[in-house]
Design an enzyme around this catalytic site. Sequence first.
Site: not given
Ligand code: PRP
Length: 183
Positions: A45-46, A102-103, A106, A156, A168
Amino acid sequence: MNILENDVERILISKEQIEEIEDRMAAQISEDYKDKNLLLLCILKGSVVFFSDLMRKITLPMQIDFMKVSSYGKGSQSTGNVRILLDLHREDFSEVDVLIVEDIIDSGRTLSTLVEYLKMKGCRSVKTCTLLDKPSRREVEFIPDYAGQIIPDEFVIGFGLDYAEKYRELPYVGILKPSVYTK
Ligand code: PRP
């Protein structure tokens, strides 16, 4: 003022700064994809807030689509497996140039897995675009094709990013007060 803002330690990237980043990225993407068949892919969703800005700023015809994925064991011990919760069902994989939006990056596991997956599906090309990048947290080597801003290893939230599904909707990227997640 939104009551959630009481939990924000400080603003890391303001609304105005995000707008500038988005304008710069959209201009570059519009240049790079002018002879391609752009499919802008939102990873729920991010990325939804950044995605909806970007799609309106890119000055090219495009299609949009959505996927939802989640990492097993996220937040604890990561196994590196990525589970697809909403898949992409199309008949024209070989005709589209996919740009994954992507947002944040990580560990790099989500995007490195998704890129491989979409190449395996036969997409004509697969590239990646992220608003935020935290290279200090990488567990697998991954360099996005388009990155808005490199950020330090801070907690963040806002502009699509959550903590426990909250924050969000904040219109900037903020740093969460440690007292919120150490309670
Ligand atoms: C976050 C973000 C990426 C992922 C990055 O999503 O939106 O998809 O984590 O992390 P990584 O590089 O360690 O794989 P999240 O799983 O938190 O879900 P969301 O977008 O629904 O909040």
